[in-house]
Design a protein around this motif. Sequence first.
Motif, PDB file in Angstrom:
ATOM      1  N   THR A 101      11.359 -30.271 -30.901  1.00  0.00           N
ATOM      2  CA  THR A 101       9.969 -30.450 -30.482  1.00  0.00           C
ATOM      3  C   THR A 101       9.330 -31.639 -31.177  1.00  0.00           C
ATOM      4  O   THR A 101       8.621 -32.449 -30.553  1.00  0.00           O
ATOM      5  CB  THR A 101       9.170 -29.175 -30.790  1.00  0.00           C
ATOM      6  OG1 THR A 101       9.757 -28.066 -30.102  1.00  0.00           O
ATOM      7  CG2 THR A 101       7.732 -29.322 -30.347  1.00  0.00           C
ATOM      8  N   THR A 102       9.591 -31.783 -32.453  1.00  0.00           N
ATOM      9  CA  THR A 102       9.005 -32.895 -33.218  1.00  0.00           C
ATOM     10  C   THR A 102       9.547 -34.239 -32.748  1.00  0.00           C
ATOM     11  O   THR A 102       8.789 -35.206 -32.567  1.00  0.00           O
ATOM     12  CB  THR A 102       9.291 -32.704 -34.706  1.00  0.00           C
ATOM     13  OG1 THR A 102       8.770 -31.438 -35.137  1.00  0.00           O
ATOM     14  CG2 THR A 102       8.654 -33.810 -35.528  1.00  0.00           C
ATOM     15  N   GLU A 103      10.852 -34.333 -32.553  1.00  0.00           N
ATOM     16  CA  GLU A 103      11.450 -35.596 -32.119  1.00  0.00           C
ATOM     17  C   GLU A 103      11.031 -35.962 -30.694  1.00  0.00           C
ATOM     18  O   GLU A 103      10.833 -37.140 -30.387  1.00  0.00           O
ATOM     19  CB  GLU A 103      12.975 -35.503 -32.227  1.00  0.00           C
ATOM     20  CG  GLU A 103      13.465 -35.401 -33.665  1.00  0.00           C
ATOM     21  CD  GLU A 103      14.961 -35.162 -33.750  1.00  0.00           C
ATOM     22  OE1 GLU A 103      15.592 -35.041 -32.669  1.00  0.00           O
ATOM     23  OE2 GLU A 103      15.504 -35.096 -34.873  1.00  0.00           O
ATOM     24  N   ASN A 104      10.886 -34.977 -29.822  1.00  0.00           N
ATOM     25  CA  ASN A 104      10.430 -35.260 -28.464  1.00  0.00           C
ATOM     26  C   ASN A 104       8.989 -35.766 -28.440  1.00  0.00           C
ATOM     27  O   ASN A 104       8.602 -36.528 -27.547  1.00  0.00           O
ATOM     28  CB  ASN A 104      10.545 -34.005 -27.595  1.00  0.00           C
ATOM     29  CG  ASN A 104      11.989 -33.618 -27.332  1.00  0.00           C
ATOM     30  OD1 ASN A 104      12.897 -34.446 -27.448  1.00  0.00           O
ATOM     31  ND2 ASN A 104      12.218 -32.367 -26.998  1.00  0.00           N
ATOM     32  N   ALA A 105       8.195 -35.362 -29.417  1.00  0.00           N
ATOM     33  CA  ALA A 105       6.808 -35.824 -29.501  1.00  0.00           C
ATOM     34  C   ALA A 105       6.682 -37.188 -30.161  1.00  0.00           C
ATOM     35  O   ALA A 105       5.570 -37.732 -30.245  1.00  0.00           O
ATOM     36  CB  ALA A 105       5.964 -34.807 -30.270  1.00  0.00           C
ATOM     37  N   GLY A 106       7.795 -37.757 -30.626  1.00  0.00           N
ATOM     38  CA  GLY A 106       7.751 -39.061 -31.276  1.00  0.00           C
ATOM     39  C   GLY A 106       7.592 -38.994 -32.779  1.00  0.00           C
ATOM     40  O   GLY A 106       7.290 -40.014 -33.408  1.00  0.00           O
ATOM     41  N   GLY A 107       7.808 -37.824 -33.388  1.00  0.00           N
ATOM     42  CA  GLY A 107       7.686 -37.690 -34.837  1.00  0.00           C
ATOM     43  C   GLY A 107       9.040 -37.586 -35.512  1.00  0.00           C
ATOM     44  O   GLY A 107      10.078 -37.889 -34.923  1.00  0.00           O
ATOM     45  N   TYR A 108       9.033 -37.131 -36.741  1.00  0.00           N
ATOM     46  CA  TYR A 108      10.273 -36.992 -37.487  1.00  0.00           C
ATOM     47  C   TYR A 108      10.126 -35.858 -38.492  1.00  0.00           C
ATOM     48  O   TYR A 108       9.012 -35.399 -38.804  1.00  0.00           O
ATOM     49  CB  TYR A 108      10.643 -38.289 -38.211  1.00  0.00           C
ATOM     50  CG  TYR A 108       9.655 -38.718 -39.270  1.00  0.00           C
ATOM     51  CD1 TYR A 108       9.822 -38.340 -40.608  1.00  0.00           C
ATOM     52  CD2 TYR A 108       8.552 -39.519 -38.953  1.00  0.00           C
ATOM     53  CE1 TYR A 108       8.925 -38.730 -41.586  1.00  0.00           C
ATOM     54  CE2 TYR A 108       7.657 -39.914 -39.919  1.00  0.00           C
ATOM     55  CZ  TYR A 108       7.848 -39.516 -41.228  1.00  0.00           C
ATOM     56  OH  TYR A 108       6.955 -39.892 -42.193  1.00  0.00           O
TER      57      TYR A 108
END
Length: 324
Positions: A101-108
């Motif tokens: 979920t975090t990576e799909n939102a552009g985070g890490y």
Amino acid sequence: MRARRSVRPVHALAGLLLATALALAGCSGSGSSGGDSGSDSAALSEAKEGAPGGAADSDSGAGGKQASTAPKLPTSHIIRTAELTVQVKDVPRALEAARTTTENAGGYVGKESTFRDEEGAEETRVTLRVPVDAYEGVLAELEGAGRLVERTAKAQDVTDQVVDVESRIKTQRASVARIRELMDRATKLSDVVTLEGELSSRQSDLEALLARQASLKDRTSLATITLSLSEKPVPKAAGDDDPGVMDALSGGWDAFVSMLRWIVVALAAVLPFAAGLALLLLAWLRLIRPRLPRRPAPASAASALGPLPVARPAPTGEQGGEQD
């Protein structure tokens, strides 16, 4: 009649000449007045532009378009942080879903720690950095991963700090540029050395301001979510009900078991010392004591005083007669 006829042409000619003179004077006056009015209007426009609010006044006189436009508000800079505690059935699977979920939102994914408690239940604590635009969506999806136990969200407005840092950076850059110009013009070695020290100090301050600006930009552009995943349910707080008979029995039994446990612990602590003392005593009795020289037995009273006199039997009557 002739006199009257001679006077009329003279008056007519005089009137025509006066009208011509007035017409010429009017043309020249209009030209000069037009130039003066043009120069006055140009000076007036420059004065309006130079004065505060002059441009707005001229625009308002032209139709009020500028006055009707609302001023632009500064962009707000907000630091968003949140802490979530979620109870799940499978911690590794829930953690993998949170990463996706975090990576799909552009985070890490930032810091992560996993451990097990005394009962073997797995617990994980992970820090997630997501863009501010996707903050609410990611937060809602993480809450739906299991049973939400606790949630804490904070928002800190740092717009004033961002504006202040940007202003100080501009001022510091201008100051560094002036010091460099002075160094280019300096001719004495002492002046160059002084200016180099001043330049180094101001560049250090500028770098510190740039680092602070980068930190503020990172914290305002990316929200921080601290997620705690646990398989064990969080125990509820005990009520304030009065204790009953079963509570008393349970408490007494716990105290009795605790006392026995401490006794066993004490015996276990003393046992090595007791075993060592027993071995030492056994070695003394079996090995050392038999080899020691024996002391002589104490002499009896008869041997110390010599032989005792023996009592003689008394003479009988026959023996006495014979003697007589």
